[in-house]
Write an enzyme that holds these catalytic residues in place. Structure first.
Site, PDB file in Angstrom:
ATOM      1  N   LYS A 265       0.847  -1.200   0.000  1.00 28.28           N
ATOM      2  CA  LYS A 265       0.000   0.000   0.000  1.00 28.28           C
ATOM      3  C   LYS A 265       0.884   1.252   0.000  1.00 28.28           C
ATOM      4  O   LYS A 265       0.624   2.201  -0.746  1.00 28.28           O
ATOM      5  CB  LYS A 265      -0.936  -0.017   1.225  1.00 28.28           C
ATOM      6  CG  LYS A 265      -2.003  -1.114   1.094  1.00 28.28           C
ATOM      7  CD  LYS A 265      -2.748  -1.406   2.385  1.00 28.28           C
ATOM      8  CE  LYS A 265      -3.694  -2.589   2.192  1.00 28.28           C
ATOM      9  NZ  LYS A 265      -4.361  -3.033   3.422  1.00 28.28           N
TER      10      LYS A 265
ATOM     11  N   GLN B 145      -4.294  -1.912   9.736  1.00 26.37           N
ATOM     12  CA  GLN B 145      -4.171  -3.213   9.084  1.00 26.37           C
ATOM     13  C   GLN B 145      -4.677  -4.315  10.016  1.00 26.37           C
ATOM     14  O   GLN B 145      -4.272  -4.405  11.173  1.00 26.37           O
ATOM     15  CB  GLN B 145      -2.696  -3.461   8.708  1.00 26.37           C
ATOM     16  CG  GLN B 145      -2.471  -4.720   7.889  1.00 26.37           C
ATOM     17  CD  GLN B 145      -3.131  -4.663   6.506  1.00 26.37           C
ATOM     18  OE1 GLN B 145      -3.087  -3.645   5.825  1.00 26.37           O
ATOM     19  NE2 GLN B 145      -3.742  -5.769   6.087  1.00 26.37           N
TER      20      GLN B 145
ATOM     21  N   ASP C  99     -10.989   2.525   4.812  1.00 21.96           N
ATOM     22  CA  ASP C  99     -11.329   1.099   4.716  1.00 21.96           C
ATOM     23  C   ASP C  99     -12.832   0.875   4.874  1.00 21.96           C
ATOM     24  O   ASP C  99     -13.318  -0.239   4.662  1.00 21.96           O
ATOM     25  CB  ASP C  99     -10.585   0.301   5.804  1.00 21.96           C
ATOM     26  CG  ASP C  99      -9.332  -0.380   5.262  1.00 21.96           C
ATOM     27  OD1 ASP C  99      -9.203  -0.474   4.029  1.00 21.96           O
ATOM     28  OD2 ASP C  99      -8.500  -0.819   6.076  1.00 21.96           O
TER      29      ASP C  99
END
Ligand code: NAP
Length: 306
Positions: free
Chosen positions: A53, A97, A120
């Site tokens: 990312k 994450q 997200d």
């Protein structure tokens, strides 16, 4: 018959080409988009994903920051890191994450990310908006699947869609997106009875269960579109030979690395009946990161009113 394969890398590149124009105009307006990734602990897969990312940000001229915390970190340590990023005006997007180490309260962390920086899409308010259809963006992997379908001209409205898996990250939000796109959606999970028969009703079958190579031709209606979201590493030579003995590239890959990356779908079997199939690797995977950058650019534009 052999299924036509989706080209995830090509579709991701189209998205990047479009994003680069938007990123440049944000930079010109003195609002360079910024993405922060919080990585807790030493899960090797999580580290690889975060590094990918960050690398994508570098390629696209998006400012990135990696905040690392040790495996022993407590919930309050992660909350503190999230609070600092919430306050940081140079960061438009924050991703934590997953999975987090077991001692950390994942729900509390996800609910602490500012909803307008939650790229997200996992904050309860953003999930609520997704359910209502008023979302600003959706979780990255399900959005990637929708982009793949849209950009490949796959008709969704009015079709029977079956989603295998109901996770917070993939199956559940994807089923909602498909419903908003006017598909007739069935959600399956580990308690679903007679999975092959239910799956065979699908014009569009999405596998997101994390069970390597489980979905074979008996799950697929002839001509159906099959999207494979799963990503697993298979190290067992016997399984690899059984499935891929007729595919020299995969056998060579195994000989070189002693593993192959596969999805939930047995491609050799499913290719015989499906109309279209997203391969692993090279299908949905590249789109997840493209949609993360897409959501970050969106967040930057909304926050700065560009
Ligand atoms: P997850 O949280 O483990 O959820 C798996 C889901 O599949 C659950 O809903 C589970 O049912 C269901 N399931 C498991 N075994 C099943 C079976 N035998 N029959 C029917 N349903 C079954 O996994 P996830 O995070 O959604 O990820 C799924 C896969 O996608 C993994 O391989 C993961 O690596 C991959 N993934 C890929 C990307 C990408 O960028 N391409 C992104 C994220 C995840 P229950 O709810 O009943 O337990």
């Amino acid at each position: 018959m052999s299924a036509q394969l989706f080209d995830g890398a090509k579709i991701a590149q189209q998205i990047y080409d479009e994003l680069m124009v938007e990123i440049e105009s944000l930079r010109q307006a003195k609002h360079p988009p910024g993405l922060a990734a919080v990585l807790v602990g030493d899960n090797p897969a999580s580290r690889i994903y975060v590094n990918r990312k960050v690398a994508a940000c570098a390629r696209l001229n998006v400012v990135s920051r990696k905040v690392e915390l040790p495996q022993s970190a407590a919930t309050r340590d992660v909350l503190r890191a999230v609070d600092a990023l919430n306050e940081d005006d140079s960061m438009d997007g924050i991703l934590v994450q997953l999975p987090l180490p077991p001692q950390i309260d994942e729900k509390e962390i996800l609910a602490r990310v500012r909803p307008d920086k939650d790229v997200d899409g996992l904050h309860p308010l953003n999930i609520g908006a997704l359910v209502m259809g008023t979302h600003r963006w959706a979780p990255c992997t399900p959005s990637g699947v929708m982009e793949m379908l849209r950009r490949s001209g796959v008709e969704v409205a009015g079709r029977r869609a079956v989603v295998l898996g109901r996770s917070r990250l993939v199956g559940h939000p994807l089923a909602i997106l498909l419903m908003h796109a006017n598909a007739t959606v069935t959600i399956c999970h580990s308690k679903t009875r007679n999975l092959p028969a239910v799956s065979r009703e699908a014009d569009l079958l999405v596998a997101a269960i994390g069970r390597p190579l489980m979905i074979t031709e008996e799950f697929v209606k002839p001509g159906a579109t099959v999207i494979d979201v799963g990503i697993s590493k298979v190290t067992d030579g016997e399984t690899v030979r059984k499935v891929f003995h007729s595919v020299p590239e995969r056998m060579k890959e195994f000989d070189a690395k002693q593993y192959v990356i596969v999805g939930d779908v047995n491609p050799v079997s499913v290719e015989k009946v499906a109309g279209r199939l997203s391969p692993v690797p090279g299908g949905v995977g590249p789109l997840t990161i493209a949609m993360l950058i897409h959501n970050t650019v969106r967040a930057a534009k909304m926050r700065h009113g560009v």
